[in-house]
Scaffold this active site. Structure first.
Site: not given
Length: 141
Positions: A60, A94
């Site tokens: 991500e 993330c």
């Protein structure tokens, strides 16, 4: 113009391709991500491990950082895929990066095509933001 379903399918396939490029010799846990900007550009990422685990990077964040490094700042949808029983869930780091850069929609999925659509607020309730820093700086004046 792609329908939402076509966009999700395209991002799913791009994330799955990225997953196949994973460098995960230690955990064997492959993750892929695909991010579409509001201008329609797609950036992908995959997890890259290191023998010193702390130096590893998640899919991500790689997708988001690639887009940022190319001047993109307005993000629409991020699809994250893993070979998991349920739709994969981003780690805390993330989630914080996703919140920092204001991704509108996050779609969690797996290789079985189970989908979970989430907002940033659902992913990271009570997230830390630059507003807290601004408030602190204002109080010191």
């Amino acid at each position: 113009m792609k329908t939402n379903q076509e966009k999700v399918e395209l991002l799913y396939e791009k994330a799955k391709e990225a997953l196949n490029n994973s460098y995960s010799p230690y955990s064997k846990f492959k993750v892929g991500a695909a991010l579409i900007t509001k201008s329609g550009k797609i950036y992908t990422g995959t997890n890259v491990e290191n023998a010193s685990y702390g130096l590893s990077m998640c899919a991500e964040r790689i997708a988001i950082f690639k887009a940022i490094s190319e001047g993109e700042k307005d993000f629409e949808t991020l699809v994250v895929i893993g070979d998991t029983e349920k739709p994969i869930s981003p780690c805390g780091a993330c989630r914080q990066v996703i919140a920092e850069f204001g991704v509108d929609e996050v779609i969690l999925t797996n290789l079985k095509k189970d989908f979970k659509v989430m907002s940033v607020e659902e992913l990271l309730p009570y997230g830390f933001s630059g507003e807290e820093l601004d408030d602190k700086n204002t109080n010191n004046r």
